[in-house]
Design an enzyme around this catalytic site. Structure first.
Site, PDB file in Angstrom:
ATOM      1  N   LYS A 172       0.832  -1.201   0.000  1.00  0.00           N
ATOM      2  CA  LYS A 172       0.000   0.000   0.000  1.00  0.00           C
ATOM      3  C   LYS A 172       0.872   1.258   0.000  1.00  0.00           C
ATOM      4  CE  LYS A 172      -1.738   2.861   2.860  1.00  0.00           C
ATOM      5  NZ  LYS A 172      -1.780   4.033   1.981  1.00  0.00           N
ATOM      6  N   GLY A 225       7.003   5.642   7.985  1.00  0.00           N
ATOM      7  CA  GLY A 225       6.089   6.781   8.055  1.00  0.00           C
ATOM      8  C   GLY A 225       6.268   7.495   9.379  1.00  0.00           C
ATOM      9  N   SER A 226       5.192   8.117   9.845  1.00  0.00           N
ATOM     10  CA  SER A 226       5.294   8.936  11.053  1.00  0.00           C
ATOM     11  C   SER A 226       5.287   8.081  12.324  1.00  0.00           C
ATOM     12  CB  SER A 226       4.124   9.921  11.081  1.00  0.00           C
ATOM     13  OG  SER A 226       2.922   9.194  11.119  1.00  0.00           O
ATOM     14  N   GLY A 230       3.183   4.689  13.116  1.00  0.00           N
ATOM     15  CA  GLY A 230       4.035   3.559  13.510  1.00  0.00           C
ATOM     16  C   GLY A 230       3.573   2.936  14.818  1.00  0.00           C
ATOM     17  N   GLU A 247      10.158   2.150  10.480  1.00  0.00           N
ATOM     18  CA  GLU A 247      11.127   3.230  10.252  1.00  0.00           C
ATOM     19  C   GLU A 247      10.344   4.531  10.317  1.00  0.00           C
ATOM     20  OE1 GLU A 247      14.244   3.116  10.206  1.00  0.00           O
ATOM     21  OE2 GLU A 247      14.616   0.991   9.840  1.00  0.00           O
ATOM     22  N   CYS A 281      13.588  11.842   6.188  1.00  0.00           N
ATOM     23  CA  CYS A 281      13.679  11.429   7.592  1.00  0.00           C
ATOM     24  C   CYS A 281      15.094  11.623   8.119  1.00  0.00           C
ATOM     25  CB  CYS A 281      13.241   9.981   7.726  1.00  0.00           C
ATOM     26  SG  CYS A 281      14.040   8.920   6.532  1.00  0.00           S
ATOM     27  N   GLN A 328       1.087  19.907   4.650  1.00  0.00           N
ATOM     28  CA  GLN A 328       2.499  19.948   5.045  1.00  0.00           C
ATOM     29  C   GLN A 328       3.009  21.393   5.014  1.00  0.00           C
ATOM     30  OE1 GLN A 328       4.504  17.145   6.097  1.00  0.00           O
ATOM     31  NE2 GLN A 328       5.754  18.872   6.754  1.00  0.00           N
ATOM     32  N   GLU A 380       9.787  16.821  14.925  1.00  0.00           N
ATOM     33  CA  GLU A 380      10.071  16.676  13.499  1.00  0.00           C
ATOM     34  C   GLU A 380       9.099  17.549  12.704  1.00  0.00           C
ATOM     35  OE1 GLU A 380       8.995  13.091  11.280  1.00  0.00           O
ATOM     36  OE2 GLU A 380      11.030  13.054  10.482  1.00  0.00           O
TER      37      GLU A 380
HETATM   38  P1  NAD Z   1       2.185   8.660   7.651  1.00  0.00           P
HETATM   39  O1  NAD Z   1       2.462   7.940   8.915  1.00  0.00           O
HETATM   40  O2  NAD Z   1       1.150   9.691   7.629  1.00  0.00           O
HETATM   41  O3  NAD Z   1       1.803   7.619   6.512  1.00  0.00           O
HETATM   42  C1  NAD Z   1       2.642   6.526   6.201  1.00  0.00           C
HETATM   43  C2  NAD Z   1       1.795   5.423   5.596  1.00  0.00           C
HETATM   44  O4  NAD Z   1       0.921   4.911   6.607  1.00  0.00           O
HETATM   45  C3  NAD Z   1       0.910   5.873   4.437  1.00  0.00           C
HETATM   46  O5  NAD Z   1       0.891   4.883   3.440  1.00  0.00           O
HETATM   47  C4  NAD Z   1      -0.452   5.992   5.106  1.00  0.00           C
HETATM   48  O6  NAD Z   1      -1.513   5.809   4.205  1.00  0.00           O
HETATM   49  C5  NAD Z   1      -0.392   4.857   6.090  1.00  0.00           C
HETATM   50  N1  NAD Z   1      -1.374   4.954   7.184  1.00  0.00           N
HETATM   51  C6  NAD Z   1      -1.939   6.068   7.694  1.00  0.00           C
HETATM   52  N2  NAD Z   1      -2.824   5.742   8.659  1.00  0.00           N
HETATM   53  C7  NAD Z   1      -2.801   4.398   8.776  1.00  0.00           C
HETATM   54  C8  NAD Z   1      -3.498   3.468   9.602  1.00  0.00           C
HETATM   55  N3  NAD Z   1      -4.391   3.845  10.502  1.00  0.00           N
HETATM   56  N4  NAD Z   1      -3.222   2.165   9.452  1.00  0.00           N
HETATM   57  C9  NAD Z   1      -2.301   1.752   8.553  1.00  0.00           C
HETATM   58  N5  NAD Z   1      -1.637   2.581   7.731  1.00  0.00           N
HETATM   59  C10 NAD Z   1      -1.880   3.896   7.848  1.00  0.00           C
HETATM   60  O7  NAD Z   1       3.599   9.244   7.174  1.00  0.00           O
HETATM   61  P2  NAD Z   1       3.893  10.127   5.860  1.00  0.00           P
HETATM   62  O8  NAD Z   1       3.366  11.504   6.113  1.00  0.00           O
HETATM   63  O9  NAD Z   1       3.489   9.416   4.615  1.00  0.00           O
HETATM   64  O10 NAD Z   1       5.481  10.139   5.858  1.00  0.00           O
HETATM   65  C11 NAD Z   1       6.218  11.073   6.577  1.00  0.00           C
HETATM   66  C12 NAD Z   1       6.863  10.417   7.773  1.00  0.00           C
HETATM   67  O11 NAD Z   1       7.637   9.297   7.338  1.00  0.00           O
HETATM   68  C13 NAD Z   1       7.840  11.313   8.500  1.00  0.00           C
HETATM   69  O12 NAD Z   1       7.639  11.213   9.893  1.00  0.00           O
HETATM   70  C14 NAD Z   1       9.200  10.745   8.123  1.00  0.00           C
HETATM   71  O13 NAD Z   1      10.214  10.981   9.052  1.00  0.00           O
HETATM   72  C15 NAD Z   1       8.901   9.310   7.971  1.00  0.00           C
HETATM   73  N6  NAD Z   1       9.912   8.635   7.152  1.00  0.00           N
HETATM   74  C16 NAD Z   1      10.805   7.802   7.769  1.00  0.00           C
HETATM   75  C17 NAD Z   1      11.792   7.158   7.040  1.00  0.00           C
HETATM   76  C18 NAD Z   1      12.749   6.236   7.726  1.00  0.00           C
HETATM   77  O14 NAD Z   1      13.284   5.361   7.068  1.00  0.00           O
HETATM   78  N7  NAD Z   1      12.986   6.367   9.017  1.00  0.00           N
HETATM   79  C19 NAD Z   1      11.865   7.340   5.666  1.00  0.00           C
HETATM   80  C20 NAD Z   1      10.951   8.195   5.061  1.00  0.00           C
HETATM   81  C21 NAD Z   1       9.974   8.831   5.817  1.00  0.00           C
END
Ligand code: NAD
Length: 478
Positions: A172, A225-226, A230, A247, A281, A328, A380
């Site tokens: 996804k 993701g966030s 997470g 991550e 990130c 954002q 962040e």
């Molecule tokens: P996000 O957490 O909003 O979304 C990430 C993913 O999770 C998306 O596909 C989203 O649709 C999905 N998601 C959202 N709600 C969910 C739920 N209830 N259940 C399951 N999945 C769900 O993050 P974002 O805004 O897409 O990305 C930005 C974040 O990602 C930042 O915090 C950044 O630091 C982090 N990031 C980390 C790394 C790393 O490797 N550490 C790399 C890139 C980005």
């Protein structure tokens, strides 16, 4: 308007609804309409991956390796075109987009070779007449949930090892970047991989992602993701004892010591903090500068920022593209106000700007006179906003660098071997950089962090086997 379907069980399926993919450099440019799965369609994809697992996990490894190699070759051959699509939907510059597409291709090639290197061990037993074998087996159906900021590289570094080690996949992508995900799925669909082994399920996180978390047939979940999402993934996986890997965010420090080469330090800071619009990130969002060099550093950073061009991601002379979307952008601008209220001095940028096309443009913001307790130094922001924090000496700088809930990447600019060596040992982060930006990593070595940045085994390189396989110990009586 072009329509793009989900790829499930070897077929292209329309979703329950569609999502318009809009170019953040030019809001009048709609890239296409992308399928949005509902929970029922996510279930069909999970069932397909579950059914495909027995044959794929025990199948011929040459066929697996060939398919991954073919995917990597096509991505590399088309990296200019794919990079353009990526930059058009995400907003990073064309050079960054092409670089990322190339990286995705190389990752598939790397894991095509890793397929042939899956290892076990044979050990002597402490009991007479017994043989012991330790083998690695695939985990099962892997659920992949990806963010928007690396729309090709992150899916590649999850899909390629998942398939290489014999797992099947439900993937996804983030809602903002379905185009890159669809392009990868299209390439995979022509690689010879059997129906059901790889499934693209575009849709909302709270619907499709949640389905992956809740369904017992998804045996492992890899998430980037966030921190807040997470946490939700972690809770759901623990509730049913599924394997998971997270991550998440960063508040990455770049330490600049008095003895640093000023040009090297300023370039590392500006590129690390602001390239890819600061939406990494691993971005250097806390720049910790020793007192004597502090005024010269601020002046040189301000001069370098003044020479950068902020504009349409696809324009040849753009250094920094737009922010990814309105929410954002609003978040970034609200942190500019927070920084001012906290008493930091905005020495450069931080303003919404207009360009020829209507997009989410802002100038990169550099705050001086920050301390490490300010919200702009702790939370962040995930945009082109950085805090410069003064430090009394090396020990103070190291203490400030480690004083964060995150631990992804940590950097130092110095000409002192003693301090560089000490920093590499004592930085509380998964990745340490010396005289280079905190962002920008190779594709064949482990990637990941500590503390609130990561959970579970590392991604990328041979270390990916830890997550995508499970270990079995077999005893055979002679
Ligand atoms: P996000 O957490 O909003 O979304 C990430 C993913 O999770 C998306 O596909 C989203 O649709 C999905 N998601 C959202 N709600 C969910 C739920 N209830 N259940 C399951 N999945 C769900 O993050 P974002 O805004 O897409 O990305 C930005 C974040 O990602 C930042 O915090 C950044 O630091 C982090 N990031 C980390 C790394 C790393 O490797 N550490 C790399 C890139 C980005």
């Amino acid at each position: 308007m072009s329509q793009f379907a989900n790829y499930i069980n070897g077929e292209w399926l329309q979703g329950a609804s569609v999502n318009k993919n809009i170019n953040p450099s030019d809001l009048s440019d709609v890239i296409g309409e992308y399928a949005q799965a509902d929970a029922a369609q996510a279930d069909i994809a999970i069932a397909a991956a579950h059914a495909a697992f027995p044959a794929w996990s025990t199948g011929n490894i040459q066929a697996r390796s060939d398919a991954l190699d073919k995917i990597g070759s096509e991505i590399l051959a088309r990296k200019e075109e794919l990079g353009r699509l990526l930059s058009r939907e995400e907003g990073k510059t064309l050079a960054e987009g092409i670089g990322e597409a190339g990286r995705a291709g190389n990752i598939f090639k790397f894991f095509a070779a890793e397929v042939l290197r899956i290892q076990g061990q044979k050990l002597a037993s402490v009991r007479p007449g017994m043989d012991i074998e330790i083998t690695r087996e695939p985990v099962g159906v892997v659920g992949i949930i990806a963010p928007w900021n690396f729309p090709m590289a992150i899916p590649a570094w999850k899909i390629a090892p998942a398939l290489a080690y014999g797992n099947t996949v439900v993937f996804k992508p983030a809602e903002l970047v379905p185009g890159s995900a669809w392009a990868i799925a299209d390439i995979i669909s022509r690689s010879g991989i059997p129906a059901g082994v790889f499934n693209l399920v575009m849709g909302r996180g709270s619907v499709v992602g949640q389905r992956f978390i809740d369904d017992r047939r998804v045996t492992a979940l890899t998430f980037t993701g966030s921190v807040s999402t997470g946490n939700r993934v972690a809770q759901g996986c623990i509730a049913r004892m599924a394997k998971f890997q997270l991550e998440m965010g960063g508040k990455n420090p770049l330490v600049v010591l008095n003895d640093a080469d000023l040009n090297v330090a300023v370039t590392a800071a500006v590129q690390g903090a602001f390239f890819s619009t600061g939406q990494r990130c691993t971005a250097s969002s806390r720049i910790i500068v020793e007192k004597d060099i502090y005024p010269r550093f601020i002046e040189a950073a301000r001069a370098q920022l003044a020479g950068l061009k902020i504009g349409h991601a696809l324009s040849a002379d753009t250094n920094i593209g737009p922010v990814v979307d309105q929410s954002q952008l609003d978040q970034n601008l609200s942190y500019i106000e927070i920084g001012k209220q906290e008493g930091a001095s905005l020495v450069s940028g931080g303003e919404r700007i207009k360009r020829d096309t209507d997009g989410f443009y802002m100038t990169p913001a550099l705050f001086a006179d920050c301390n490490n307790d300010m919200r702009i130094s702790r939370e962040e922001i995930f945009g082109p906003v950085a805090s410069v924090i003064p430090a009394d000496n090396y020990e103070h700088a190291l203490q400030l660098a480690n004083d964060t809930e995150f631990g992804l990447s940590s950097g130092i600019c110095t000409t002192s071997l003693k301090h560089a060596t000490h920093f590499k040992r004592h930085a509380q982060a998964g990745m340490v950089m010396v005289n280079t930006a905190t962002a920008g990593v190779d594709y064949h070595v482990p990637f990941g962090g500590r503390k609130a940045s990561s959970y579970g085994p590392r991604e990328q390189g041979a270390y990916a086997a830890e997550f995508y396989t499970t270990v079995k110990t077999s005893y055979t009586a002679a």
